[in-house]
Design an enzyme around this catalytic site. Sequence first.
Site, PDB file in Angstrom:
ATOM      1  N   LYS A  39     -14.096  28.031  56.788  1.00 12.55           N
ATOM      2  CA  LYS A  39     -13.523  27.786  58.035  1.00 12.55           C
ATOM      3  C   LYS A  39     -14.790  28.484  59.024  1.00 12.55           C
ATOM      4  CE  LYS A  39      -8.745  27.340  58.111  1.00 12.55           C
ATOM      5  NZ  LYS A  39      -7.431  27.556  58.347  1.00 12.55           N
ATOM      6  N   LYS A  76     -12.236  17.614  51.663  1.00 15.46           N
ATOM      7  CA  LYS A  76     -10.789  17.410  51.487  1.00 15.46           C
ATOM      8  C   LYS A  76     -10.350  16.878  53.146  1.00 15.46           C
ATOM      9  CE  LYS A  76      -8.982  21.596  52.757  1.00 15.46           C
ATOM     10  NZ  LYS A  76      -8.469  22.888  52.901  1.00 15.46           N
ATOM     11  N   LYS A 111      -6.737  18.837  58.604  1.00 17.39           N
ATOM     12  CA  LYS A 111      -6.013  18.656  59.953  1.00 17.39           C
ATOM     13  C   LYS A 111      -7.154  18.865  61.061  1.00 17.39           C
ATOM     14  CE  LYS A 111      -1.617  20.581  59.031  1.00 17.39           C
ATOM     15  NZ  LYS A 111      -0.992  21.780  59.224  1.00 17.39           N
TER      16      LYS A 111
HETATM   17  P1  AMP Z   1      -1.921  23.399  56.108  1.00 16.76           P
HETATM   18  O1  AMP Z   1      -2.250  22.244  56.953  1.00 16.76           O
HETATM   19  O2  AMP Z   1      -3.295  24.009  55.768  1.00 16.76           O
HETATM   20  O3  AMP Z   1      -1.099  24.431  56.483  1.00 16.76           O
HETATM   21  O4  AMP Z   1      -1.433  22.927  54.569  1.00 16.76           O
HETATM   22  C1  AMP Z   1      -0.036  22.733  54.209  1.00 16.76           C
HETATM   23  C2  AMP Z   1       0.112  22.307  52.871  1.00 16.76           C
HETATM   24  O5  AMP Z   1      -0.725  21.021  52.605  1.00 16.76           O
HETATM   25  C3  AMP Z   1      -0.505  23.408  51.688  1.00 16.76           C
HETATM   26  O6  AMP Z   1       0.207  23.208  50.573  1.00 16.76           O
HETATM   27  C4  AMP Z   1      -1.997  22.619  51.427  1.00 16.76           C
HETATM   28  O7  AMP Z   1      -2.319  22.771  50.152  1.00 16.76           O
HETATM   29  C5  AMP Z   1      -1.914  21.116  51.763  1.00 16.76           C
HETATM   30  N1  AMP Z   1      -2.711  20.165  51.894  1.00 16.76           N
HETATM   31  C6  AMP Z   1      -3.715  20.430  52.794  1.00 16.76           C
HETATM   32  N2  AMP Z   1      -4.706  19.420  52.790  1.00 16.76           N
HETATM   33  C7  AMP Z   1      -4.404  18.861  51.705  1.00 16.76           C
HETATM   34  C8  AMP Z   1      -5.126  17.745  51.105  1.00 16.76           C
HETATM   35  N3  AMP Z   1      -6.427  17.047  51.706  1.00 16.76           N
HETATM   36  N4  AMP Z   1      -4.788  17.132  49.922  1.00 16.76           N
HETATM   37  C9  AMP Z   1      -3.698  17.766  49.356  1.00 16.76           C
HETATM   38  N5  AMP Z   1      -3.035  18.809  50.034  1.00 16.76           N
HETATM   39  C10 AMP Z   1      -3.301  19.363  51.092  1.00 16.76           C
END
Ligand code: AMP
Length: 327
Positions: free
Chosen positions: A112, A193, A196
Amino acid sequence: MQQRIFSGVQPTGNIHIGNYLGAFRNWVKLQDEYDAIYCIVDLHAMTTDYDPGELEKTRIETAKVLLALGVDPDRSLLYTQSQVPGHAELAWILSTMTPMGVLNRMTQFKEKTAAGASSNLGLYSYPVLMAADILLHRANLVPVGDDQRQHIEVTRDLAERFNNKFGDVFPIPEAHVPERSARVMSLTDPHAKMSKSDPQPKSRVLLLDESDVIRKRIRSAVTDSDPEVRYDTAAKPGISNLLEIMSACTGSPIDSLVDEYAAGGYGRFKDAVADAVIAELAPAKERFVALENGDVRDVLREGGMRANEMAETYQSEVRAAVGLKAF
Ligand code: AMP
Ligand code: TRP
């Protein structure tokens, strides 16, 4: 006693199929087998630059997406982190037992800040707050995508440190990561990966994207010039990513998808992937439109009150253990 699961999501908008296939799908599935608690982690979302009005909106939108996907307030507890002061209190207590060397190793912080986020103290200690989220509710299992494994390791380590020093208070939680699609890759760079915060909208498919946008995104996904559809993450990361997405959406094993689409070209394959994703997301999109913001607020208010009651009971045990018993 029934095992407990806990997981969280940052209300930062742009919820994509990686979030869904890596985590939320399991949240919905596991709520029948476990005592399930899901949290919109708005305090975490403040660790990178944000707009307060936007945060207010995305908190509701994130909850609405989860409800539309099938998180059911009759079976799970859904609430926002900021409504429960125990998160921040426990994070403070755990921070006094967190070696800086542990935080210095965190890849998410490095990524980040390398991507331009300001390196504030909250972003640095983010994993401690995450550990507090999980331990506050005495969770046994944490359904997340692959990128969160390192944070779960820190959580386990802090739980063990705490228990060794103050007595057996916390269960040692485990990550629950799906076998496939735990790390959905970006459509514009299959080595990164799906995220968002990627500045390129073309890099992801959002859960609320219109069908024609989904098709466009998948058609333009970066692949390679050899026209054979085959699973090989080293030589063909783009195609392998699409195979994983399609397998996760249809339930068909990758081998049978390869048999079906090996020849026939990428165009035909990508259209089939797009069809699968569109079909998988369609019911949730319909439910999303039907949900009223007022009802979502009611769910969050109720959830927050229940979560706070539970957390207070648990926190009195923590306070007593560390020498901060109420008078
Ligand atoms: P976040 O958007 O970072 O709050 O992530 C919410 C959930 O989505 C968490 O459990 C992350 O591990 C999962 N996650 C985020 N990006 C990915 C991705 N590219 N592939 C699989 N899982 C993801
Ligand atoms: N760090 C997680 C992410 O970025 C979100 C999160 C915060 C979380 N607290 C949590 C996930 C507790 C699981 C459990 O995706």
